[in-house]
Design a protein around this motif. Structure first.
Motif, PDB file in Angstrom:
ATOM      1  N   THR A   1       0.728  -1.296  -0.020  1.00 37.37           N
ATOM      2  CA  THR A   1       0.074   0.034   0.043  1.00 37.37           C
ATOM      3  C   THR A   1       1.017   1.244  -0.029  1.00 37.37           C
ATOM      4  OG1 THR A   1      -1.796   1.125   1.304  1.00 37.37           O
ATOM      5  CG2 THR A   1      -0.141   0.115   2.479  1.00 37.37           C
ATOM      6  N   LEU A   2       0.340   2.444  -0.107  1.00 38.93           N
ATOM      7  CA  LEU A   2       0.969   3.614  -0.155  1.00 38.93           C
ATOM      8  C   LEU A   2       0.069   4.799   0.354  1.00 38.93           C
ATOM      9  CD1 LEU A   2      -0.948   4.553  -2.782  1.00 38.93           C
ATOM     10  CD2 LEU A   2       1.289   4.038  -3.993  1.00 38.93           C
ATOM     11  N   GLU A   3       0.547   6.035   0.543  1.00 33.83           N
ATOM     12  CA  GLU A   3      -0.287   7.057   0.990  1.00 33.83           C
ATOM     13  C   GLU A   3      -0.273   8.033  -0.005  1.00 33.83           C
ATOM     14  OE1 GLU A   3      -0.746   7.180   5.611  1.00 33.83           O
ATOM     15  OE2 GLU A   3       1.288   7.152   5.092  1.00 33.83           O
TER      16      GLU A   3
ATOM     17  N   LYS B   1       4.945  10.298   2.811  1.00 31.76           N
ATOM     18  CA  LYS B   1       6.465   9.766   2.273  1.00 31.76           C
ATOM     19  C   LYS B   1       6.204   9.095   0.996  1.00 31.76           C
ATOM     20  CE  LYS B   1       8.099   8.671   6.918  1.00 31.76           C
ATOM     21  NZ  LYS B   1       8.845   7.994   8.066  1.00 31.76           N
ATOM     22  N   ASN B   2       7.573   9.248   0.256  1.00 35.98           N
ATOM     23  CA  ASN B   2       7.657   8.374  -0.865  1.00 35.98           C
ATOM     24  C   ASN B   2       8.168   6.986  -0.512  1.00 35.98           C
ATOM     25  OD1 ASN B   2      10.045   9.658   0.176  1.00 35.98           O
ATOM     26  ND2 ASN B   2      11.224   9.331  -1.658  1.00 35.98           N
ATOM     27  N   ALA B   3       7.041   6.326   0.015  1.00 35.76           N
ATOM     28  CA  ALA B   3       7.226   5.095   0.240  1.00 35.76           C
ATOM     29  C   ALA B   3       6.091   4.203   0.168  1.00 35.76           C
ATOM     30  CB  ALA B   3       7.780   4.959   1.840  1.00 35.76           C
ATOM     31  N   ILE B   4       6.273   2.685   0.048  1.00 41.70           N
ATOM     32  CA  ILE B   4       5.207   1.601  -0.030  1.00 41.70           C
ATOM     33  C   ILE B   4       5.443   0.747   0.955  1.00 41.70           C
ATOM     34  CG2 ILE B   4       4.940   1.867  -2.577  1.00 41.70           C
ATOM     35  CD1 ILE B   4       6.850  -0.341  -2.901  1.00 41.70           C
TER      36      ILE B   4
ATOM     37  N   THR C   1      11.395   2.703   0.886  1.00 43.52           N
ATOM     38  CA  THR C   1      11.510   4.032   0.573  1.00 43.52           C
ATOM     39  C   THR C   1      11.705   3.990  -1.129  1.00 43.52           C
ATOM     40  OG1 THR C   1      11.942   4.999   2.649  1.00 43.52           O
ATOM     41  CG2 THR C   1      12.514   6.500   0.742  1.00 43.52           C
ATOM     42  N   ILE C   2      11.014   4.680  -1.874  1.00 37.70           N
ATOM     43  CA  ILE C   2      11.437   5.005  -3.211  1.00 37.70           C
ATOM     44  C   ILE C   2      12.373   6.165  -3.617  1.00 37.70           C
ATOM     45  CG2 ILE C   2      10.805   4.836  -5.450  1.00 37.70           C
ATOM     46  CD1 ILE C   2       9.731   2.461  -3.750  1.00 37.70           C
ATOM     47  N   SER C   3      13.787   5.934  -3.468  1.00 36.98           N
ATOM     48  CA  SER C   3      14.455   7.085  -3.379  1.00 36.98           C
ATOM     49  C   SER C   3      14.459   8.014  -4.415  1.00 36.98           C
ATOM     50  CB  SER C   3      16.055   6.690  -3.141  1.00 36.98           C
ATOM     51  OG  SER C   3      16.379   5.971  -4.268  1.00 36.98           O
ATOM     52  N   ASN C   4      14.127   7.673  -5.767  1.00 35.40           N
ATOM     53  CA  ASN C   4      14.279   8.500  -6.782  1.00 35.40           C
ATOM     54  C   ASN C   4      12.722   8.780  -7.620  1.00 35.40           C
ATOM     55  OD1 ASN C   4      13.472   5.983  -7.602  1.00 35.40           O
ATOM     56  ND2 ASN C   4      14.894   6.084  -9.401  1.00 35.40           N
TER      57      ASN C   4
ATOM     58  N   VAL D   1      15.489   0.573   1.123  1.00 36.20           N
ATOM     59  CA  VAL D   1      15.503   1.786   0.258  1.00 36.20           C
ATOM     60  C   VAL D   1      15.595   1.264  -1.423  1.00 36.20           C
ATOM     61  CG1 VAL D   1      16.852   3.866  -0.634  1.00 36.20           C
ATOM     62  CG2 VAL D   1      16.688   3.300   1.734  1.00 36.20           C
ATOM     63  N   ALA D   2      14.821   1.624  -2.313  1.00 35.56           N
ATOM     64  CA  ALA D   2      14.649   1.024  -3.400  1.00 35.56           C
ATOM     65  C   ALA D   2      14.794   2.046  -4.293  1.00 35.56           C
ATOM     66  CB  ALA D   2      13.353   0.186  -3.798  1.00 35.56           C
TER      67      ALA D   2
END
Length: 285
Positions: free
Chosen positions: A51-53, A58-61, A75-78, A124-125
């Motif tokens: 899931t995500l928000e 945050k830039n995260a799943i 965290t999706i770093s880019n 961190v992806a």
């Protein structure tokens, strides 16, 4: 995403087929840290949802197991979370993030991020690629208040294409929604409008907040706050040309996410608003 949320109690008469469904079965509460879940996708081999928000988060799943425990934050770093509104996956398990929330119909930076399956074991992806797109029919940013058709909160990937279902924010809401098609390929594209359909004229009951397709590709389901829209019997990807049925799920909340668990079972998630919601549910078609 939403700037306000009105609880509606009126009875709506729908123009298409109607059906009363079974009650939702509550499976578990979402982790308390996830207050604005906006999409879910499901991995049957592990019985885990990702899931995500949405905007402001945050830039995260997030990976959540079948008991509602947060197993992993990635965290999706880019990738920037301008307004992440849905998440989906392809047949091989790559994940896609829809950064296409567009409340004011002003954005010119709409995009979809691909996160390869082999990145899901990392904290961190990196997104493998980004698909930028625009709607050719939109010529003003923002358009007139009666033409606010270019927000999206629901999509899925199917046979190498993404299908986006618009959230109508027009003055004088009449339930009109557009379906757009985008090729799953890196680069900049113009979304192709393949059709449109109507739900009902009551925004609180019929605005669309998520979309999913069954594993066998024979059913498409769209979500609103207290019902689902089911398309079946379609040919190719002309989903709106099939049979359209609106099914009450006998539960009103700020539902934002839906995914097929199997060909006849849906998982639904809602945000917690005024102490209502914040759960994952199961619904049998």
């Amino acid at each position: 995403m939403k700037k306000s949320f009105l609880i509606a109690v009126s009875i709506v008469l729908l123009a298409c087929q109607q059906q009363s469904g079974d009650d939702l079965k509550t499976l578990y509460s979402l982790p308390k840290k996830l207050k604005e879940v906006s999409g879910i996708t499901y991995f049957p081999e592990t019985n885990v949802i990702y899931t995500l928000e949405d905007s402001g988060n945050k830039n995260a799943i997030y990976a959540i197991n079948s008991k509602g425990k947060l197993e992993k934050t990635i965290t999706i770093s880019n990738a920037e979370n301008v307004d992440w509104e849905d998440i989906t996956k392809d047949k091989t398990g790559n994940i896609y993030i829809g950064d296409f929330g567009n409340n004011d119909n002003e954005r010119r930076d709409l995009c979809i991020y691909k996160v390869a399956k082999n990145q899901l074991n990392k904290e961190v992806a990196s997104a493998e690629y980004k698909i930028s797109f625009s709607y050719p029919e939109q010529t003003e940013f923002p358009p007139k208040k009666k033409e606010m058709f270019y927000d999206v909160e629901g999509f899925f990937e199917h046979n190498g294409y993404f299908y986006l279902f618009t959230k109508n924010r027009s003055k004088g809401f009449d339930g009109t929604a557009f379906i757009y098609k985008i090729k799953n390929a890196k680069g900049t594209q113009k979304a192709v409008k393949i059709g449109e359909f109507k739900t009902c004229s009551n925004y609180n009951h019929c605005v669309l907040t998520s979309a999913t397709i069954s594993p066998d590709g024979k059913k498409v389901v769209l979500l609103s706050h207290d019902k689902i829209v089911l398309f079946k019997g379609f040919k190719g990807d002309l989903f709106h040309k099939g049979t359209q049925t609106e099914i009450s799920i006998n539960h009103f909340s700020q539902k934002e996410a839906i995914v097929f668990k199997d060909n006849n079972t849906l998982l639904v998630a809602d945000e917690k608003t005024n102490k209502i919601g914040g759960n994952v549910y199961e619904f049998k078609l």
